[in-house]
Scaffold this motif. Sequence first.
Motif, PDB file in Angstrom:
ATOM      1  N   LEU A 281       0.798  -1.150   0.027  1.00 47.65           N
ATOM      2  CA  LEU A 281       0.153   0.034   0.097  1.00 47.65           C
ATOM      3  C   LEU A 281       0.719   1.320  -0.134  1.00 47.65           C
ATOM      4  O   LEU A 281       0.659   2.225  -0.730  1.00 47.65           O
ATOM      5  N   ILE A 282       2.224   1.232   0.854  1.00 46.20           N
ATOM      6  CA  ILE A 282       2.867   2.509   0.868  1.00 46.20           C
ATOM      7  C   ILE A 282       3.443   2.448  -0.390  1.00 46.20           C
ATOM      8  O   ILE A 282       3.381   3.739  -1.121  1.00 46.20           O
ATOM      9  N   ALA A 283       3.776   1.622  -1.205  1.00 43.08           N
ATOM     10  CA  ALA A 283       4.506   1.707  -2.403  1.00 43.08           C
ATOM     11  C   ALA A 283       3.343   2.376  -3.445  1.00 43.08           C
ATOM     12  O   ALA A 283       3.688   3.016  -4.435  1.00 43.08           O
ATOM     13  N   PHE A 284       2.129   1.727  -3.288  1.00 40.37           N
ATOM     14  CA  PHE A 284       1.277   2.295  -4.182  1.00 40.37           C
ATOM     15  C   PHE A 284       0.889   3.709  -4.309  1.00 40.37           C
ATOM     16  O   PHE A 284       0.798   4.345  -5.384  1.00 40.37           O
ATOM     17  N   MET A 285       1.341   4.389  -3.076  1.00 40.36           N
ATOM     18  CA  MET A 285       1.065   5.635  -2.948  1.00 40.36           C
ATOM     19  C   MET A 285       2.040   6.718  -3.884  1.00 40.36           C
ATOM     20  O   MET A 285       2.035   7.720  -3.988  1.00 40.36           O
ATOM     21  N   THR A 286       3.024   6.124  -4.348  1.00 42.76           N
ATOM     22  CA  THR A 286       4.209   6.913  -5.136  1.00 42.76           C
ATOM     23  C   THR A 286       3.774   6.594  -6.544  1.00 42.76           C
ATOM     24  O   THR A 286       4.623   7.221  -7.369  1.00 42.76           O
ATOM     25  N   ASP A 287       2.885   5.888  -6.909  1.00 45.97           N
ATOM     26  CA  ASP A 287       2.459   5.654  -8.558  1.00 45.97           C
ATOM     27  C   ASP A 287       1.760   7.178  -8.856  1.00 45.97           C
ATOM     28  O   ASP A 287       0.809   7.257  -8.695  1.00 45.97           O
ATOM     29  N   ARG A 288       2.673   7.673  -9.663  1.00 44.87           N
ATOM     30  CA  ARG A 288       2.277   9.042 -10.318  1.00 44.87           C
ATOM     31  C   ARG A 288       1.084   9.033 -11.507  1.00 44.87           C
ATOM     32  O   ARG A 288       0.714   9.925 -12.039  1.00 44.87           O
ATOM     33  N   GLN A 289       0.782   7.522 -11.558  1.00 47.60           N
ATOM     34  CA  GLN A 289      -0.310   7.612 -12.639  1.00 47.60           C
ATOM     35  C   GLN A 289      -1.441   7.709 -12.027  1.00 47.60           C
ATOM     36  O   GLN A 289      -2.445   7.891 -12.733  1.00 47.60           O
ATOM     37  N   ILE A 290      -1.611   7.593 -10.647  1.00 50.09           N
ATOM     38  CA  ILE A 290      -2.910   7.897 -10.004  1.00 50.09           C
ATOM     39  C   ILE A 290      -3.116   9.276  -9.839  1.00 50.09           C
ATOM     40  O   ILE A 290      -2.449   9.960  -9.571  1.00 50.09           O
TER      41      ILE A 290
ATOM     42  N   LYS B  58      -1.228   9.541   1.777  1.00 54.61           N
ATOM     43  CA  LYS B  58      -1.734  10.235   0.643  1.00 54.61           C
ATOM     44  C   LYS B  58      -0.918   9.758  -0.602  1.00 54.61           C
ATOM     45  O   LYS B  58       0.228   9.701  -0.416  1.00 54.61           O
ATOM     46  N   PHE B  59      -1.609  10.020  -1.697  1.00 51.35           N
ATOM     47  CA  PHE B  59      -0.911   9.740  -3.005  1.00 51.35           C
ATOM     48  C   PHE B  59       0.050  10.898  -3.162  1.00 51.35           C
ATOM     49  O   PHE B  59       0.008  12.105  -2.804  1.00 51.35           O
ATOM     50  N   GLN B  60       1.289  10.405  -3.761  1.00 50.06           N
ATOM     51  CA  GLN B  60       2.311  11.592  -3.768  1.00 50.06           C
ATOM     52  C   GLN B  60       1.804  12.537  -4.822  1.00 50.06           C
ATOM     53  O   GLN B  60       1.992  14.032  -4.869  1.00 50.06           O
ATOM     54  N   THR B  61       0.799  12.177  -5.962  1.00 48.87           N
ATOM     55  CA  THR B  61       0.437  13.265  -6.925  1.00 48.87           C
ATOM     56  C   THR B  61      -0.376  14.370  -6.114  1.00 48.87           C
ATOM     57  O   THR B  61      -0.555  15.613  -6.311  1.00 48.87           O
TER      58      THR B  61
ATOM     59  N   THR C 163       7.518  15.821  -4.415  1.00 48.90           N
ATOM     60  CA  THR C 163       6.268  15.430  -5.057  1.00 48.90           C
ATOM     61  C   THR C 163       5.825  16.690  -5.988  1.00 48.90           C
ATOM     62  O   THR C 163       4.693  16.527  -6.602  1.00 48.90           O
ATOM     63  N   LEU C 164       6.604  17.806  -6.070  1.00 54.74           N
ATOM     64  CA  LEU C 164       6.019  18.808  -6.863  1.00 54.74           C
ATOM     65  C   LEU C 164       5.990  18.732  -8.393  1.00 54.74           C
ATOM     66  O   LEU C 164       7.041  18.077  -8.851  1.00 54.74           O
ATOM     67  N   PRO C 165       5.367  19.177  -9.102  1.00 55.70           N
ATOM     68  CA  PRO C 165       5.650  19.357 -10.756  1.00 55.70           C
ATOM     69  C   PRO C 165       6.910  20.352 -10.862  1.00 55.70           C
ATOM     70  O   PRO C 165       7.192  20.950 -10.309  1.00 55.70           O
TER      71      PRO C 165
END
Length: 377
Positions: free
Chosen positions: A256-265, A284-287, A317-319
Motif C-alpha cells: 500500500l505504501i509503495a502504491f502511494m508513489t504511483d504518479r499515474q494515479i 496520501k498519493f504523491q500526486t 512531490t512537486l511538478p
Amino acid sequence: MSTKQAIANLKKFVRLLVKDGVNNKASYKAWIKADGNKAKMAKIFCYTELDGMPSITSLVNAFFHPKLSLIGLNYTQTAHNTLFEFPQGWTDELRLCRGIVFDRKANLVALPFPKFFNYGENPETRDLPTDMAFEATNKQDGHLGIIFQYRGRIILTSRGSFVSATSVLGNEMLAEHIQTLGPDHSWPKHHTLLVEIIHPDTQVYVDYDGQEEFILIGAYNFQTLEDVDYYGLCLLAQQFNLTATTIHQGKSLDELIAFMTDRQISNQEGYVIRFSSGLRVKIKFQTYIGYMVADKLSYTYLMNRMITGNLQRMLDTLPEEIYKIALEMLGQIMLHVSVPGTPKDKWRKLYEVMPPDQATAYFKTVCRNFVKTLINS
C-alpha cells in the motif's frame, strides 16, 4: 491514558465552563484570559507547557449551538501549526477535541475521530507495525460532517462550528436525506456517524464531477466508545441509506505504501489505515501531496518543512515548474539568513522576504524558529 479517562477530563472542562456561565464565543474568549483559568485548563488537559510551547488556552476552542444546550470542542489552528514541533503536546484530551460535542450537563453527545496524523508526520506514524492486521479505506476529499441525534433531532456539525457554511450546507443535505428515508427510518442508537460531505462547495482537490452526497467514513458508539470496523460501517450505511467509503483490497502494508508513489494515479487523495490496535494513519498519493504543496507553497511552509527535516520529501512531490519556484524561494530564504551578525539580526533580515503588510506574527515566529534551528544544527 484511556479514551474513557480523557473523555471524563473533558467533561470536567465542560462542567467548569457551564459553572462559570460560559455560553458563547465572546464569553469563552474572556474566560480563557481570566486569572487562574490557564492553570485549570492545563491540569484538565494534562498539558505541560515546556519552553517554546504555546499556552493551552491558545490550543482549544469551544463552540456553542445557537439554540440548543450543546457545547463542542475543537483544537485550534495554532495547535495544528505549532505542535508538530512538540508531539507530546498532543495529549489524549486535546486529540479528542476534533468536534466532540457535549450537552451542558456534560453528557457526551457526539464522538468524532480524534486527531490522527499523516504517515511519517509524527513519531507514532513513522515506524508502522507491518505484522498487525489493518483496514485501509478510501480517504474522501470533501469536508467532514459529524452527525448525531439529540433529543429526537438528527443534527450535523462541522468539527468547529454548528453554524459554519459547511454545517449549514450539511444540515440542508441531511434534511433532504431524512425526507427520502420516510417515517420508518431509525437512528442507530448511541452512534455518531462521520461522513464526508461531497458537494461542489466542499471540493478541495479531487473533482467529484458535481456529485452531492454523504459518504460514510467512520462511526463511533459513544456509549461503549467502540470504533466501528468496516463491516459494521457497511451495516450502518445500509441502515441509514448512505454510501460507505470503499476499502483497499490489498493485504500488505508495504504494498500500500509503495502504491502511494504511483504518479499515474490522479484525482484521488489516498487512504486511512486503521490498525487492529486502534491506531489511525493518513496516507496520501504523491500526486495529491503535490497539489497540496503547490497550493500551500510559501516562505512559511518551506521554513517549517526545513525545521522538521522533511523538506526534500515534500519537494519531490512537486511538478517541475513548481519545484523551480520552490528552489528560488529557498534561495531567497538562505540569502536573507546569511547576513552577518547575531541571530536576531538574521531573523530580522529574514522578515524582509515578505512584504511588511504580509509579515504576520506567526510568520515572524517561524523565522525565529528557523534561525534557531540553523544555528543549533
